[in-house]
Write a protein that holds these residues in place. Structure first.
Motif, PDB file in Angstrom:
ATOM      1  N   PHE A 488       1.843  -6.406  33.353  1.00 55.67           N
ATOM      2  CA  PHE A 488       2.486  -6.643  32.057  1.00 55.67           C
ATOM      3  C   PHE A 488       2.957  -5.324  31.474  1.00 55.67           C
ATOM      4  O   PHE A 488       2.641  -4.239  31.993  1.00 55.67           O
ATOM      5  CB  PHE A 488       1.529  -7.347  31.085  1.00 55.67           C
ATOM      6  N   LEU A 489       3.708  -5.413  30.373  1.00 53.19           N
ATOM      7  CA  LEU A 489       4.256  -4.230  29.722  1.00 53.19           C
ATOM      8  C   LEU A 489       3.343  -3.735  28.606  1.00 53.19           C
ATOM      9  O   LEU A 489       2.687  -4.521  27.932  1.00 53.19           O
ATOM     10  CB  LEU A 489       5.636  -4.540  29.125  1.00 53.19           C
ATOM     11  N   SER A 490       3.358  -2.426  28.417  1.00 53.99           N
ATOM     12  CA  SER A 490       2.675  -1.806  27.280  1.00 53.99           C
ATOM     13  C   SER A 490       3.642  -0.811  26.648  1.00 53.99           C
ATOM     14  O   SER A 490       4.706  -0.525  27.200  1.00 53.99           O
ATOM     15  CB  SER A 490       1.402  -1.088  27.739  1.00 53.99           C
ATOM     16  N   ALA A 491       3.264  -0.287  25.494  1.00 49.44           N
ATOM     17  CA  ALA A 491       4.167   0.632  24.795  1.00 49.44           C
ATOM     18  C   ALA A 491       3.398   1.656  23.983  1.00 49.44           C
ATOM     19  O   ALA A 491       2.264   1.395  23.538  1.00 49.44           O
ATOM     20  CB  ALA A 491       5.114  -0.145  23.882  1.00 49.44           C
ATOM     21  N   VAL A 492       4.019   2.799  23.815  1.00 53.94           N
ATOM     22  CA  VAL A 492       3.549   3.820  22.882  1.00 53.94           C
ATOM     23  C   VAL A 492       4.623   3.935  21.812  1.00 53.94           C
ATOM     24  O   VAL A 492       5.808   4.071  22.138  1.00 53.94           O
ATOM     25  CB  VAL A 492       3.348   5.185  23.568  1.00 53.94           C
ATOM     26  N   PRO A 498       0.174   5.654   8.877  1.00 57.50           N
ATOM     27  CA  PRO A 498      -0.854   4.965   9.659  1.00 57.50           C
ATOM     28  C   PRO A 498      -0.761   3.442   9.525  1.00 57.50           C
ATOM     29  O   PRO A 498      -0.493   2.911   8.445  1.00 57.50           O
ATOM     30  CB  PRO A 498      -2.160   5.494   9.042  1.00 57.50           C
ATOM     31  N   VAL A 499      -0.954   2.747  10.640  1.00 62.54           N
ATOM     32  CA  VAL A 499      -0.927   1.285  10.660  1.00 62.54           C
ATOM     33  C   VAL A 499      -2.056   0.784  11.541  1.00 62.54           C
ATOM     34  O   VAL A 499      -2.618   1.523  12.347  1.00 62.54           O
ATOM     35  CB  VAL A 499       0.419   0.740  11.200  1.00 62.54           C
ATOM     36  N   ASP A 500      -2.385  -0.483  11.373  1.00 63.88           N
ATOM     37  CA  ASP A 500      -3.370  -1.122  12.237  1.00 63.88           C
ATOM     38  C   ASP A 500      -2.675  -1.537  13.537  1.00 63.88           C
ATOM     39  O   ASP A 500      -1.689  -2.284  13.510  1.00 63.88           O
ATOM     40  CB  ASP A 500      -3.960  -2.347  11.529  1.00 63.88           C
ATOM     41  N   GLU A 501      -3.188  -1.059  14.690  1.00 64.58           N
ATOM     42  CA  GLU A 501      -2.524  -1.314  15.964  1.00 64.58           C
ATOM     43  C   GLU A 501      -2.447  -2.800  16.270  1.00 64.58           C
ATOM     44  O   GLU A 501      -1.420  -3.298  16.758  1.00 64.58           O
ATOM     45  CB  GLU A 501      -3.235  -0.575  17.098  1.00 64.58           C
ATOM     46  N   GLY A 502      -3.515  -3.506  16.008  1.00 65.89           N
ATOM     47  CA  GLY A 502      -3.541  -4.939  16.293  1.00 65.89           C
ATOM     48  C   GLY A 502      -2.529  -5.709  15.469  1.00 65.89           C
ATOM     49  O   GLY A 502      -1.796  -6.565  15.992  1.00 65.89           O
ATOM     50  N   GLN A 503      -2.473  -5.405  14.181  1.00 67.00           N
ATOM     51  CA  GLN A 503      -1.512  -6.081  13.308  1.00 67.00           C
ATOM     52  C   GLN A 503      -0.077  -5.753  13.700  1.00 67.00           C
ATOM     53  O   GLN A 503       0.808  -6.622  13.689  1.00 67.00           O
ATOM     54  CB  GLN A 503      -1.762  -5.683  11.853  1.00 67.00           C
ATOM     55  N   LEU A 504       0.162  -4.487  14.066  1.00 64.14           N
ATOM     56  CA  LEU A 504       1.506  -4.082  14.463  1.00 64.14           C
ATOM     57  C   LEU A 504       1.922  -4.804  15.749  1.00 64.14           C
ATOM     58  O   LEU A 504       3.052  -5.283  15.871  1.00 64.14           O
ATOM     59  CB  LEU A 504       1.572  -2.567  14.664  1.00 64.14           C
ATOM     60  N   LEU A 505       0.985  -4.908  16.684  1.00 66.71           N
ATOM     61  CA  LEU A 505       1.283  -5.604  17.938  1.00 66.71           C
ATOM     62  C   LEU A 505       1.634  -7.065  17.680  1.00 66.71           C
ATOM     63  O   LEU A 505       2.566  -7.607  18.271  1.00 66.71           O
ATOM     64  CB  LEU A 505       0.097  -5.503  18.893  1.00 66.71           C
ATOM     65  N   ASP A 506       0.909  -7.695  16.771  1.00 69.65           N
ATOM     66  CA  ASP A 506       1.195  -9.099  16.446  1.00 69.65           C
ATOM     67  C   ASP A 506       2.581  -9.248  15.806  1.00 69.65           C
ATOM     68  O   ASP A 506       3.327 -10.179  16.112  1.00 69.65           O
ATOM     69  CB  ASP A 506       0.132  -9.652  15.484  1.00 69.65           C
ATOM     70  N   SER A 507       2.920  -8.320  14.928  1.00 70.33           N
ATOM     71  CA  SER A 507       4.168  -8.463  14.182  1.00 70.33           C
ATOM     72  C   SER A 507       5.398  -8.157  15.027  1.00 70.33           C
ATOM     73  O   SER A 507       6.470  -8.730  14.805  1.00 70.33           O
ATOM     74  CB  SER A 507       4.155  -7.569  12.940  1.00 70.33           C
ATOM     75  N   ILE A 508       5.276  -7.251  16.014  1.00 67.12           N
ATOM     76  CA  ILE A 508       6.457  -6.906  16.801  1.00 67.12           C
ATOM     77  C   ILE A 508       6.784  -7.979  17.830  1.00 67.12           C
ATOM     78  O   ILE A 508       7.886  -7.974  18.401  1.00 67.12           O
ATOM     79  CB  ILE A 508       6.312  -5.546  17.515  1.00 67.12           C
ATOM     80  N   ASP A 509       5.862  -8.908  18.052  1.00 72.55           N
ATOM     81  CA  ASP A 509       6.127  -9.962  19.028  1.00 72.55           C
ATOM     82  C   ASP A 509       7.378 -10.751  18.652  1.00 72.55           C
ATOM     83  O   ASP A 509       8.150 -11.164  19.515  1.00 72.55           O
ATOM     84  CB  ASP A 509       4.923 -10.894  19.137  1.00 72.55           C
ATOM     85  N   ARG A 522       2.186  -6.378  25.718  1.00 73.10           N
ATOM     86  CA  ARG A 522       0.812  -6.912  25.615  1.00 73.10           C
ATOM     87  C   ARG A 522      -0.163  -5.910  25.001  1.00 73.10           C
ATOM     88  O   ARG A 522      -1.136  -6.305  24.371  1.00 73.10           O
ATOM     89  CB  ARG A 522       0.307  -7.302  27.013  1.00 73.10           C
ATOM     90  N   ARG A 523       0.056  -4.621  25.245  1.00 71.48           N
ATOM     91  CA  ARG A 523      -0.838  -3.594  24.717  1.00 71.48           C
ATOM     92  C   ARG A 523      -0.015  -2.499  24.052  1.00 71.48           C
ATOM     93  O   ARG A 523       1.122  -2.233  24.448  1.00 71.48           O
ATOM     94  CB  ARG A 523      -1.708  -2.989  25.831  1.00 71.48           C
ATOM     95  N   LEU A 524      -0.630  -1.830  23.056  1.00 77.02           N
ATOM     96  CA  LEU A 524       0.111  -0.875  22.227  1.00 77.02           C
ATOM     97  C   LEU A 524      -0.765   0.311  21.864  1.00 77.02           C
ATOM     98  O   LEU A 524      -1.955   0.159  21.567  1.00 77.02           O
ATOM     99  CB  LEU A 524       0.583  -1.591  20.953  1.00 77.02           C
ATOM    100  N   HIS A 525      -0.155   1.491  21.903  1.00 76.40           N
ATOM    101  CA  HIS A 525      -0.806   2.698  21.394  1.00 76.40           C
ATOM    102  C   HIS A 525       0.077   3.295  20.310  1.00 76.40           C
ATOM    103  O   HIS A 525       1.295   3.435  20.496  1.00 76.40           O
ATOM    104  CB  HIS A 525      -1.014   3.726  22.512  1.00 76.40           C
ATOM    105  N   VAL A 526      -0.528   3.648  19.181  1.00 76.09           N
ATOM    106  CA  VAL A 526       0.222   4.179  18.038  1.00 76.09           C
ATOM    107  C   VAL A 526       0.038   5.686  17.956  1.00 76.09           C
ATOM    108  O   VAL A 526      -1.095   6.195  18.007  1.00 76.09           O
ATOM    109  CB  VAL A 526      -0.225   3.511  16.723  1.00 76.09           C
ATOM    110  N   GLU A 527       1.137   6.381  17.813  1.00 78.40           N
ATOM    111  CA  GLU A 527       1.160   7.835  17.694  1.00 78.40           C
ATOM    112  C   GLU A 527       1.798   8.203  16.355  1.00 78.40           C
ATOM    113  O   GLU A 527       2.715   7.524  15.886  1.00 78.40           O
ATOM    114  CB  GLU A 527       1.984   8.422  18.847  1.00 78.40           C
ATOM    115  N   THR A 528       1.310   9.267  15.718  1.00 79.73           N
ATOM    116  CA  THR A 528       1.878   9.679  14.418  1.00 79.73           C
ATOM    117  C   THR A 528       2.719  10.936  14.518  1.00 79.73           C
ATOM    118  O   THR A 528       3.517  11.214  13.631  1.00 79.73           O
ATOM    119  CB  THR A 528       0.758   9.915  13.384  1.00 79.73           C
ATOM    120  N   GLU A 529       2.557  11.707  15.602  1.00 82.09           N
ATOM    121  CA  GLU A 529       3.370  12.915  15.762  1.00 82.09           C
ATOM    122  C   GLU A 529       4.685  12.554  16.442  1.00 82.09           C
ATOM    123  O   GLU A 529       4.692  12.013  17.547  1.00 82.09           O
ATOM    124  CB  GLU A 529       2.635  13.959  16.608  1.00 82.09           C
TER     125      GLU A 529
END
Length: 562
Positions: A488-492, A498-509, A522-529
């Motif tokens: 499956f696909l994942s993304a950075v 700052p955001v909640d990773e789980g909530q962001l993953l749900d909303s971008i679907d 399916r999986r997401l990593h959040v970066e701020t830099e």
């Protein structure tokens, strides 16, 4: 007889410059800010002509002549222009370098191109070269635009001012001669030297300005580096051909103020800059309010609907309430915005179209001098990069790769016949590496042939399409999709707050509802830099350096798959 009737692809860039000076010697060619004197200065075509003559005198004094290579490692401005037109007239080949390039790459390019002299902008470039100067034995002279104390660097502008007046000469009149060697950004390995002739570039400028005309009444604000062929052809040679004025912005950081001080009628930029403008405007009041967000939404819908009679009426509200203010922030005189170098985010393009700004998207590559196609003002089609410009042929290969043929195609990669043969087939078709579809002569780029992610189930996914869709979420400023050989696909993604990773993953679907099920994240990593050119994750044209991102996030992404 006008200059457009006298100049063709059978001429050289030096002849173009000479014709422009003869046609409008007293007209303003360039506007530039002097940090020493603290004010803006106008440069006429005749004054640049005189400076170019002096520069030729100095270049000849160094023993440089036809076929010799010089490097220019500066952002832009009349310093860059003077060196370039001086070299073009003498038949000297310019090798442009990104002004923030790394020393190792500068040394590599200097060695590969057999560079004999290097012209840098100032102290920052001198520091960047650093210890790598020992790897450039062929570079006998290093000049700087300004004086750098306690170094052997020669101050070029100071020497230019003291040089004796010398008439500008056009010694190179062969359009088939090499004008420049531009090293590609090297997103997937060592850069290759793209050899472009005078005829390649001039034919492209003529055809590009016929497709999107500019004229003597136009002013362009130049803020992209002239080391990139998009800015060089569209933002420098094309205005020279048409007699337009170019104002050089002080920096990206001062762009907002420079737009006000030197309001352009035409703006040339990569999509990333328009996206930053869009985010800056929509993240502050009054647009970041319930009413403001409604108006922004209406403008996007109006832009997406195009010439629909209903939305032409409904779009009047956002155009009148926010369109004028937004356009005023862009200087107030902007009539058209040209973008290229990467895909334009549809959300951003729809917004600008909805408020009444024509954003004309085009497509090209360094190897094609660079413009292949561009939308016309009267026929802007959403998601399209337009029909081919005059003199350019396009067709699709069996795998949908876009093939291009025409006068602008490079003469090959420097001393790399294997790479040249792989890129240009025996019939003269250049293989772009981009996948496309063509509808009613309009080209739609749908992905990269070499950047397709193949999942473990065999499904193929173009990552750029997904990354663009992810950036439609206002919280996401940058995105990189991974999943090669995985189930499956994942993304950075890069966020500004700052955001909640789980909530962001749900909303971008919901943003990916138009994609097949296997193409969802399916999986997401959040970066701020943010990813920038400085930290090595973007190229000079703000494209992702995928190899560098893969190396940085390999452990994080691998953990997604257990």
């Amino acid at each position: 007889m006008s200059i457009l009737e006298r100049i063709s692809h059978d001429h050289t860039l030096g002849q173009l410059f000479e014709e422009r000076v003869a046609a409008t010697p007293d007209a303003v060619a360039y506007i530039e800010y002097s940090h020493v004197l603290g004010k803006w200065f106008n440069h006429s075509w005749e004054s640049v002509h005189q400076q170019a003559g002096r520069a030729q005198f100095l270049l000849k004094g160094l023993g440089l002549g036809p076929g010799d290579r010089i490097g220019i490692m500066a952002h832009g401005g009349t310093y860059w222009v003077t060196l370039d037109v001086a070299a073009a007239g003498l038949g000297i080949v310019t090798v442009p370098l990104y002004h923030r390039d790394r020393g190792g790459n500068v040394a590599y390019v200097a060695e590969r191109s057999r560079m004999r002299a290097l012209f840098i902008g100032g102290h920052a470039q001198w520091e960047a070269i650093g210890d790598e100067r020992g790897r450039m034995p062929g570079v006998k002279h290093i000049f700087s635009a300004v004086q750098i104390p306690d170094t052997e660097v020669q101050p070029f502008l100071l020497e230019l001012s003291s040089a004796q007046p010398s008439p500008y000469q056009v010694m190179q009149k062969d359009p088939a001669s090499i004008a420049t060697i531009v090293f590609t950004s090297g997103t997937t390995g060592r850069p290759k030297g793209v050899q472009l002739t005078h005829g390649n570039i001039l034919s492209n400028a003529i055809a590009a300005t016929a497709a999107v005309p500019v004229g003597p009444e136009d002013r362009l604000l130049s803020f992209l580096p002239l080391s990139h062929m998009f800015e060089r052809t569209v933002g420098y040679y094309s205005p020279m051909l048409r007699g337009s004025t170019v104002a050089f912005a002080r920096s990206i950081a001062t762009l907002r103020e420079d737009l006000r001080l030197q309001p352009p009628t035409v703006m040339v930029s990569v999509p990333r800059v328009y996206e930053k403008i869009y985010r800056a405007m929509t993240s502050r009041r009054p647009l970041n309010s319930p009413v403001g967000r409604l108006l922004v939404s209406l403008s996007r819908k109006a832009g997406r609907a195009g010439p629909s009679p209903l939305w032409r009426v409904l779009g009047l509200l956002p155009r009148r309430l926010i369109g004028r203010k937004v356009l005023q922030g862009l200087g107030g005189n902007l009539r058209i915005a040209i973008t290229g170098g990467a895909a334009m985010n549809s959300r951003v393009a729809d917004f600008f179209a909805g408020i009444g700004l024509k954003v004309v998207q085009g497509y090209g590559l360094t190897e094609t001098s660079p413009v292949v196609s561009v939308n016309r003002e009267a026929d802007i089609r959403r998601g399209s990069v337009g029909p081919p410009i005059e003199g350019v042929e396009v067709r699709l290969a069996e795998d949908q790769e876009l093939l291009v043929r025409g006068r602008g195609i490079m003469q090959g990669y420097l001393e790399d016949p294997e790479a040249t043969q792989a890129a240009i087939d025996p019939e003269g078709w250049f293989h772009t590496g981009d996948l496309a579809r063509i509808e009613e002569d309009h080209i739609y780029i749908i992905g990269r042939a070499k950047e397709i992610i193949v999942l473990s189930n065999g499904e193929k996914v173009p990552p750029e399409d997904l990354e663009s869709a992810l950036c439609n979420d206002p919280r996401i400023s940058q995105a990189w999709v991974a999943g090669e050989g995985r189930p499956f696909l994942s993304a950075v993604v890069v966020v500004e707050e700052p955001v909640d990773e789980g909530q962001l993953l749900d909303s971008i679907d919901s943003l990916l509802h138009d994609f097949p099920g296997y193409a969802h994240i399916r999986r997401l990593h959040v970066e701020t830099e943010p990813w920038t050119e400085q930290n090595g994750f973007l190229t000079a044209t703000l494209k992702l350096r995928r190899r560098a991102l893969h190396e940085k996030y390999d452990e994080i992404v691998s953990a997604f798959y257990g």
